[in-house]
Design a protein around this motif. Structure first.
Motif, PDB file in Angstrom:
ATOM      1  N   ASP A 114      25.979  30.384  36.833  1.00  0.00           N
ATOM      2  CA  ASP A 114      27.267  30.681  37.143  1.00  0.00           C
ATOM      3  C   ASP A 114      27.607  31.671  38.334  1.00  0.00           C
ATOM      4  OD1 ASP A 114      28.536  28.939  35.447  1.00  0.00           O
ATOM      5  OD2 ASP A 114      29.358  30.508  34.120  1.00  0.00           O
ATOM      6  N   TYR A 163      29.568  39.664  44.463  1.00  0.00           N
ATOM      7  CA  TYR A 163      29.696  38.299  43.996  1.00  0.00           C
ATOM      8  C   TYR A 163      28.047  37.704  44.046  1.00  0.00           C
ATOM      9  CZ  TYR A 163      31.327  33.479  44.342  1.00  0.00           C
ATOM     10  OH  TYR A 163      31.610  31.918  43.964  1.00  0.00           O
ATOM     11  N   GLY A 188      27.235  33.733  51.205  1.00  0.00           N
ATOM     12  CA  GLY A 188      28.406  34.245  50.567  1.00  0.00           C
ATOM     13  C   GLY A 188      28.476  35.161  49.576  1.00  0.00           C
ATOM     14  N   MET A 189      27.198  35.321  48.971  1.00  0.00           N
ATOM     15  CA  MET A 189      27.087  36.311  47.818  1.00  0.00           C
ATOM     16  C   MET A 189      26.857  37.618  48.399  1.00  0.00           C
ATOM     17  SD  MET A 189      25.001  34.020  44.957  1.00  0.00           S
ATOM     18  CE  MET A 189      24.023  33.206  45.837  1.00  0.00           C
ATOM     19  N   ILE A 192      31.528  42.204  48.153  1.00  0.00           N
ATOM     20  CA  ILE A 192      32.987  41.702  48.417  1.00  0.00           C
ATOM     21  C   ILE A 192      33.446  42.830  49.208  1.00  0.00           C
ATOM     22  CG2 ILE A 192      34.808  40.617  47.893  1.00  0.00           C
ATOM     23  CD1 ILE A 192      33.605  39.796  45.495  1.00  0.00           C
ATOM     24  N   ARG A 207      38.812  27.582  36.106  1.00  0.00           N
ATOM     25  CA  ARG A 207      38.343  26.346  36.235  1.00  0.00           C
ATOM     26  C   ARG A 207      39.160  25.080  36.870  1.00  0.00           C
ATOM     27  NH1 ARG A 207      36.246  26.873  31.074  1.00  0.00           N
ATOM     28  NH2 ARG A 207      37.553  25.106  30.292  1.00  0.00           N
ATOM     29  N   LEU A 209      41.781  26.186  38.738  1.00  0.00           N
ATOM     30  CA  LEU A 209      41.964  26.427  40.089  1.00  0.00           C
ATOM     31  C   LEU A 209      40.750  25.975  40.910  1.00  0.00           C
ATOM     32  CD1 LEU A 209      43.256  30.240  39.831  1.00  0.00           C
ATOM     33  CD2 LEU A 209      44.573  28.476  40.685  1.00  0.00           C
ATOM     34  N   LEU A 210      39.681  25.937  40.536  1.00  0.00           N
ATOM     35  CA  LEU A 210      38.420  25.279  41.345  1.00  0.00           C
ATOM     36  C   LEU A 210      38.105  23.996  41.068  1.00  0.00           C
ATOM     37  CD1 LEU A 210      35.857  28.235  40.431  1.00  0.00           C
ATOM     38  CD2 LEU A 210      36.902  27.863  42.821  1.00  0.00           C
ATOM     39  N   ALA A 211      39.065  23.035  40.495  1.00  0.00           N
ATOM     40  CA  ALA A 211      38.837  21.788  40.502  1.00  0.00           C
ATOM     41  C   ALA A 211      39.325  20.932  42.047  1.00  0.00           C
ATOM     42  CB  ALA A 211      39.907  20.964  39.649  1.00  0.00           C
ATOM     43  N   ILE A 217      45.921  25.634  44.860  1.00  0.00           N
ATOM     44  CA  ILE A 217      44.943  26.338  45.939  1.00  0.00           C
ATOM     45  C   ILE A 217      45.520  25.607  47.235  1.00  0.00           C
ATOM     46  CG2 ILE A 217      42.766  26.373  46.790  1.00  0.00           C
ATOM     47  CD1 ILE A 217      42.957  28.214  44.739  1.00  0.00           C
ATOM     48  N   GLU A 227      42.402  35.656  51.677  1.00  0.00           N
ATOM     49  CA  GLU A 227      41.104  35.424  51.249  1.00  0.00           C
ATOM     50  C   GLU A 227      40.962  35.258  49.865  1.00  0.00           C
ATOM     51  OE1 GLU A 227      37.929  37.830  52.935  1.00  0.00           O
ATOM     52  OE2 GLU A 227      36.335  36.944  51.736  1.00  0.00           O
ATOM     53  N   ILE A 228      40.197  34.640  49.112  1.00  0.00           N
ATOM     54  CA  ILE A 228      40.269  34.741  47.552  1.00  0.00           C
ATOM     55  C   ILE A 228      38.629  34.631  47.300  1.00  0.00           C
ATOM     56  CG2 ILE A 228      41.289  33.870  45.609  1.00  0.00           C
ATOM     57  CD1 ILE A 228      42.704  31.973  47.189  1.00  0.00           C
ATOM     58  N   VAL A 229      38.327  35.179  46.246  1.00  0.00           N
ATOM     59  CA  VAL A 229      36.857  35.057  45.488  1.00  0.00           C
ATOM     60  C   VAL A 229      37.298  34.698  43.973  1.00  0.00           C
ATOM     61  CG1 VAL A 229      34.873  35.838  45.226  1.00  0.00           C
ATOM     62  CG2 VAL A 229      35.895  36.520  47.075  1.00  0.00           C
ATOM     63  N   PHE A 230      36.794  33.692  43.392  1.00  0.00           N
ATOM     64  CA  PHE A 230      36.877  33.328  42.168  1.00  0.00           C
ATOM     65  C   PHE A 230      35.421  33.610  41.542  1.00  0.00           C
ATOM     66  CE2 PHE A 230      40.022  30.354  44.405  1.00  0.00           C
ATOM     67  CZ  PHE A 230      41.067  30.955  43.470  1.00  0.00           C
ATOM     68  N   LYS A 239      42.828  38.936  48.729  1.00  0.00           N
ATOM     69  CA  LYS A 239      43.021  39.876  49.997  1.00  0.00           C
ATOM     70  C   LYS A 239      44.162  39.084  51.095  1.00  0.00           C
ATOM     71  CE  LYS A 239      41.145  42.954  53.299  1.00  0.00           C
ATOM     72  NZ  LYS A 239      39.778  43.422  53.975  1.00  0.00           N
TER      73      LYS A 239
END
Lengths: 274, 117
Positions: A114, A163, A188-189, A192, A207, A209-211, A217, A227-230, A239
Motif C-alpha cells: 500500500d 509518501y 514520486g515517493m 512531500i 478507494r 477517489l482512486l478508481a 477527480i 496537486e493532490i496526494v492520496f 495544495k
C-alpha cells in the motif's frame, strides 16, 4: 440497506452458508461462511451430512480463488470478517477471480504494497519512526530513499510528510516502509513538499477517489492548478496556489462522500462560475 | 569350582565398552535388543492426528490493489507540478498501453495473409 441487513441476519441465524456467487453485491456479515462455486455442488442445500455417494467423483475444477480484504480462509472454508458488500472481479487469464468485501472503515491496518502518507515522529539511529495511522508507527530506514547512501543521508526532519510504500506489514511485526521501488527509483515517493494541507477521510472514500473512472477527480482537475496526494491510510494532502483554493479542495473532498451525483454537479458548476 | 559357578555380572556392567569383547554372540544380541527398546521408548512423540497441509485453492490477500484497479496516488492538474504530471502519465498508463499494444497486434497482417504472400 435495512432490507439487506435483514437478509444477512436471517442467513446468519439459520447458520447456513450461502454461495458466494449468489450474494455478489449484497451485504455480508462477519462470521458468515461463503461457498465457492466448486464447493456448491458438494455441500449444497442437502448439507454435508447427506452427501450422495459417487462412484466416480467428478473432477473438481481446480481453480485458484483469491480472497481479498474482509475475507479469511479457514481450511477449506471461506469466512467473512468484515461487514460490507461482497465484490468479485473476473480473472484476467484463468483462475477463479478475486472476491472481497467492500467495507466502510476509518481505522487503517497496514497492508504490504500500500502507498500511504505518514508523518515522521522520531529519528532513532538508522531509522525514522513514521505515524501512518495504524496501531503502531512504521519504521523507515534512512537508506530507503532514492540516492541515499551511508554518507549521503536524506534530508528528513521530524514532522515531515512522507509518501511511501509498505514492504513489511504483518499483524505481529512492526510495519516497515520504503520510499523507493524495487529498481531503486523514487517514483514520486519520498518527502512531500512544503505547505499544503493534510486531512483525513474514510478508507472507502480514498478507494472511490482512486478508481480509474472517478468523476470527482476529473471535475476537480478542471477547476484550477492543484496537486493532490492520496494515501491508502485515509490521508489526503492537497495544495493549490492560494490557501483559499486549498481549503475549498479539502472541503470538497470531505463533503463529497455523502453527496449524490446531482448535488456534486451543482457544487462544481457553482465553483466553476466563481 | 570357579568354572561351574561363574559369578553373574550385572547387565549394566556387561553393557560397558570394555566388557563387550569377551561376550558371546547371544548375550550380545540380547543386550542390543534391550538397548534398542529403551531408546525407542525414550523417544517423544506428539499424540496428534497427522498434520497434512492440503493444497489450498484459496489464496489470502489483504490488499485492495489486486481487487480494484486503483490509480497512482499522486496527482497534479493544469501544470501545478509538471514532474508529478509526467509521473501520472507513466504510472497510470501501464495497463492502458498494454491494451493498445494488443490491439495493434490484431490490426497487423494476419497469419493467413502472410501465407498467401
Amino acid at each position: 440497506m435495512a432490507e439487506a441487513a435483514a437478509v444477512g441476519a436471517e442467513s446468519l441465524s439459520s447458520g447456513q452458508a450461502r454461495a458466494a456467487r449468489a450474494v455478489l453485491g449484497q451485504l455480508v456479515l462477519p462470521g458468515e461462511e461463503l461457498l465457492l462455486p466448486e464447493h456448491e455442488d458438494a455441500e449444497g442445500p442437502g448439507g454435508a451430512g447427506e452427501r450422495p455417494l459417487r462412484l466416480s467423483p467428478a473432477p473438481r475444477s481446480r481453480v485458484r480463488v483469491v480472497c481479498g480484504p474482509g475475507l479469511r480462509r479457514c481450511g477449506e472454508r471461506l469466512l467473512v470478517t468484515k461487514c460490507g458488500r461482497l465484490r468479485h472481479k473476473e480473472p484476467g487469464g484463468g483462475g477463479g477471480g478475486v472476491y472481497w468485501v467492500d467495507s466502510q472503515q476509518k481505522r487503517y491496518v497496514p497492508v504490504k504494497g500500500d502507498h500511504v502518507i505518514g508523518i515522521v515522529t522520531a529519528k532513532s539511529g538508522d531509522t525514522f519512526k513514521v505515524d501512518v495511522g495504524g496501531s503502531e508507527p512504521a519504521s523507515l530506514s534512512y537508506l530507503a530513499f532514492e540516492g541515499a547512501t551511508k554518507r549521503n543521508r536524506p534530508n528528513v526532519q521530524v514532522g515531515d510528510l512522507i509518501y511511501g510504500q509498505f514492504v513489511v506489514a504483518n499483524k505481529d511485526m512492526e510495519p516497515e516502509m520504503v520510499c523507493i521501488d524495487s529498481c531503486g527509483r523514487a517514483n514520486g515517493m519520498g518527502v512531500i513538499g512544503q505547505d499544503g494541507l493534510l486531512f483525513k477521510v474514510t478508507l472507502g472514500l480514498i478507494r472511490k477517489l482512486l478508481a480509474p473512472d472517478c468523476e470527482i477527480i476529473q471535475e476537480v482537475g478542471k477547476l484550477y492548478p492543484l496537486e493532490i496526494v492520496f494515501g491508502m491510510n485515509g490521508r489526503i494532502w492537497v495544495k493549490a496556489k492560494t490557501i483559499q483554493q486549498t481549503l475549498i479542495l479539502a472541503n470538497i473532498f470531505e463533503a463529497c462522500e455523502h453527496m449524490t451525483t446531482e448535488q456534486r454537479r451543482q457544487i462544481f458548476s457553482r465553483l466553476a462560475e466563481s | 569350582m570357579a568354572t561351574e559357578h561363574k559369578p553373574k555380572l550385572s547387565k549394566n556392567l556387561l553393557r560397558m565398552k570394555f566388557m563387550q569383547r569377551g561376550l558371546d554372540s547371544e548375550t550380545k544380541k540380547q543386550l542390543e535388543e534391550e538397548e534398542k527398546k529403551i531408546i525407542s521408548e525414550e523417544h517423544w512423540y506428539l499424540d496428534l492426528p497427522e498434520l497434512k497441509e492440503k493444497e489450498s485453492l484459496i489464496i489470502e490477500e489483504q490488499s485492495f490493489l489486486l481487487c480494484e484497479d486503483l490509480l497512482y496516488g499522486r496527482m497534479s492538474f493544469r501544470g501545478f507540478n509538471p514532474e508529478v504530471e509526467k509521473l501520472m502519465l507513466q504510472m497510470n498508463s501501464k495497463s492502458r498501453t498494454q491494451e493498445i499494444e494488443d490491439e495493434i497486434v490484431e490490426v497487423d497482417v494476419s497469419d493467413e495473409e502472410m501465407a498467401r504472400r
